[in-house]
Design a protein around this motif. Sequence first.
Motif, mmCIF file in Angstrom:
data_model
loop_
_atom_site.group_PDB
_atom_site.id
_atom_site.type_symbol
_atom_site.label_atom_id
_atom_site.label_comp_id
_atom_site.label_asym_id
_atom_site.label_seq_id
_atom_site.Cartn_x
_atom_site.Cartn_y
_atom_site.Cartn_z
ATOM 1 N N ILE A 123 0.872 -1.178 0.000
ATOM 2 C CA ILE A 123 0.000 0.000 0.000
ATOM 3 C C ILE A 123 0.910 1.229 0.000
ATOM 4 N N LEU A 124 0.513 2.263 -0.705
ATOM 5 C CA LEU A 124 1.276 3.515 -0.630
ATOM 6 C C LEU A 124 0.388 4.677 -1.036
ATOM 7 N N ASP A 125 0.868 5.873 -0.766
ATOM 8 C CA ASP A 125 0.147 7.059 -1.223
ATOM 9 C C ASP A 125 1.129 8.121 -1.674
ATOM 10 N N THR A 126 0.637 8.994 -2.534
ATOM 11 C CA THR A 126 1.489 10.069 -3.041
ATOM 12 C C THR A 126 0.639 11.250 -3.477
ATOM 13 N N ARG A 127 1.255 12.411 -3.509
ATOM 14 C CA ARG A 127 0.517 13.612 -3.912
ATOM 15 C C ARG A 127 0.084 13.489 -5.377
ATOM 16 N N ARG A 128 -1.160 13.828 -5.630
ATOM 17 C CA ARG A 128 -1.715 13.711 -6.979
ATOM 18 C C ARG A 128 -0.910 14.565 -7.979
ATOM 19 N N GLY A 129 -0.535 13.934 -9.079
ATOM 20 C CA GLY A 129 0.152 14.667 -10.138
ATOM 21 C C GLY A 129 1.659 14.695 -10.002
ATOM 22 N N ASP A 130 2.197 14.204 -8.877
ATOM 23 C CA ASP A 130 3.656 14.161 -8.714
ATOM 24 C C ASP A 130 4.261 13.105 -9.631
ATOM 25 N N ILE A 131 5.582 13.173 -9.789
ATOM 26 C CA ILE A 131 6.281 12.191 -10.621
ATOM 27 C C ILE A 131 6.003 10.781 -10.122
ATOM 28 N N TYR A 141 0.976 -0.529 -9.853
ATOM 29 C CA TYR A 141 0.162 -0.207 -8.676
ATOM 30 C C TYR A 141 -1.199 0.306 -9.159
ATOM 31 N N THR A 142 -2.233 -0.119 -8.466
ATOM 32 C CA THR A 142 -3.593 0.286 -8.806
ATOM 33 C C THR A 142 -4.017 1.444 -7.925
ATOM 34 N N ARG A 143 -4.439 2.513 -8.564
ATOM 35 C CA ARG A 143 -4.918 3.674 -7.798
ATOM 36 C C ARG A 143 -6.346 3.387 -7.368
ATOM 37 N N PHE A 144 -6.569 3.342 -6.041
ATOM 38 C CA PHE A 144 -7.917 2.979 -5.589
ATOM 39 C C PHE A 144 -8.669 4.132 -4.959
ATOM 40 N N GLY A 145 -8.042 5.282 -4.920
ATOM 41 C CA GLY A 145 -8.790 6.408 -4.379
ATOM 42 C C GLY A 145 -7.980 7.678 -4.319
ATOM 43 N N ILE A 146 -8.697 8.776 -4.271
ATOM 44 C CA ILE A 146 -8.057 10.090 -4.134
ATOM 45 C C ILE A 146 -8.754 10.807 -2.989
ATOM 46 N N VAL A 147 -7.964 11.299 -2.050
ATOM 47 C CA VAL A 147 -8.546 12.087 -0.959
ATOM 48 C C VAL A 147 -8.235 13.561 -1.240
ATOM 49 N N PRO A 148 -9.271 14.358 -1.475
ATOM 50 C CA PRO A 148 -9.032 15.779 -1.733
ATOM 51 C C PRO A 148 -8.472 16.460 -0.485
ATOM 52 N N ALA A 149 -7.585 17.415 -0.717
ATOM 53 C CA ALA A 149 -7.037 18.248 0.364
ATOM 54 C C ALA A 149 -6.459 17.413 1.498
ATOM 55 N N PHE A 150 -5.693 16.403 1.143
ATOM 56 C CA PHE A 150 -5.101 15.519 2.166
ATOM 57 C C PHE A 150 -3.941 16.207 2.870
ATOM 58 N N THR A 151 -3.212 17.058 2.125
ATOM 59 C CA THR A 151 -2.096 17.797 2.735
ATOM 60 C C THR A 151 -2.297 19.295 2.494
ATOM 61 N N ILE A 152 -1.717 20.087 3.386
ATOM 62 C CA ILE A 152 -1.851 21.546 3.279
ATOM 63 C C ILE A 152 -0.488 22.194 3.458
ATOM 64 N N ASP A 153 -0.073 23.018 2.479
ATOM 65 C CA ASP A 153 1.202 23.727 2.554
ATOM 66 C C ASP A 153 1.123 24.855 3.581
ATOM 67 N N SER A 154 2.297 25.433 3.891
ATOM 68 C CA SER A 154 2.302 26.511 4.895
ATOM 69 C C SER A 154 1.550 27.747 4.411
ATOM 70 N N ASP A 155 1.398 27.920 3.074
ATOM 71 C CA ASP A 155 0.636 29.077 2.568
ATOM 72 C C ASP A 155 -0.855 28.766 2.446
ATOM 73 N N GLY A 156 -1.246 27.578 2.908
ATOM 74 C CA GLY A 156 -2.676 27.230 2.904
ATOM 75 C C GLY A 156 -3.128 26.456 1.680
ATOM 76 N N THR A 157 -2.230 26.287 0.684
ATOM 77 C CA THR A 157 -2.601 25.531 -0.517
ATOM 78 C C THR A 157 -2.796 24.061 -0.156
ATOM 79 N N SER A 158 -3.908 23.502 -0.601
ATOM 80 C CA SER A 158 -4.144 22.086 -0.297
ATOM 81 C C SER A 158 -3.870 21.225 -1.524
ATOM 82 N N HIS A 159 -3.527 19.950 -1.270
ATOM 83 C CA HIS A 159 -3.206 19.007 -2.344
ATOM 84 C C HIS A 159 -3.950 17.701 -2.122
#
Length: 172
Positions: A123-131, A141-159
């Motif tokens: 099992i693994l996870d990675t930021r959407r759109g990264d290399i 690897y099979t992508r089984f889901g995307i969690v919106p806004a899973f991480t948030i940068d210090s400027d408030g941008t979510s990924h």
Amino acid sequence: MQVEQITDLAPYLADLTDILVNTVASGASVGFLPPLERAGAEAYWHGVQAMIDAGTVIQLLAIENGKAYGAVQLAPSSKDNARHRAEVQKLMVAPRSRRHGIGKRLMVALEHTAWELGRTLLILDTRRGDIADGLYGRMGYTRFGIVPAFTIDSDGTSHDTCFFYKHLTPAK
Ligand SMILES: CC(C)(COP(=O)(O)OP(=O)(O)OC[C@H]1O[C@@H](n2cnc3c(N)ncnc32)[C@H](O)[C@@H]1OP(=O)(O)O)[C@@H](O)C(=O)NCCC(=O)NCCS
């Protein structure tokens, strides 16, 4: 360049600290926000050493002439009903050494290690759109889901974060 399982990080601590600091500075999503100071990175690797010692993490390094250029971890599940499962964590290659196949070699070696340990579901996870998002897909690897806004940068941008799995099968 060879990929090895390492149980004593001390000889590679400076390399690993450089890799983590520079990887975070390059904007990668590996759990830290930039700027990551060397002391913070070193503390992280000391924590990894404790996990290696406790047997909760297996650390693989890409090494050439005694120097580490990349790293990836396997965290086997300790749950009674998940002895076949492990999580892939912290795949990273020194920014100046990228695009030479090291990342892929680390993942191939990690899968071999997992297989030897009887851990056949990864099992693994990675930021959407990264290399890594594309790399994992191409490695089966099979992508089984995307969690919106899973991480948030210090400027408030979510990924968004993508979650993947792979059932390992015997090498043919
Ligand atoms: C993801 C990462 C480990 C890849 O390491 P690497 O040694 O450069 O990867 P490789 O040279 O083995 O290349 C693997 C694949 O990615 C592709 N790739 C690598 N860098 C790329 C780039 N900048 N742009 C487009 N494709 C790229 C390669 O062409 C190759 O494609 P293939 O699968 O068709 O052969 C590296 O970019 C990295 O450390 N990134 C920052 C940390 C990170 O995001 N880790 C993942 C956390 S889940």
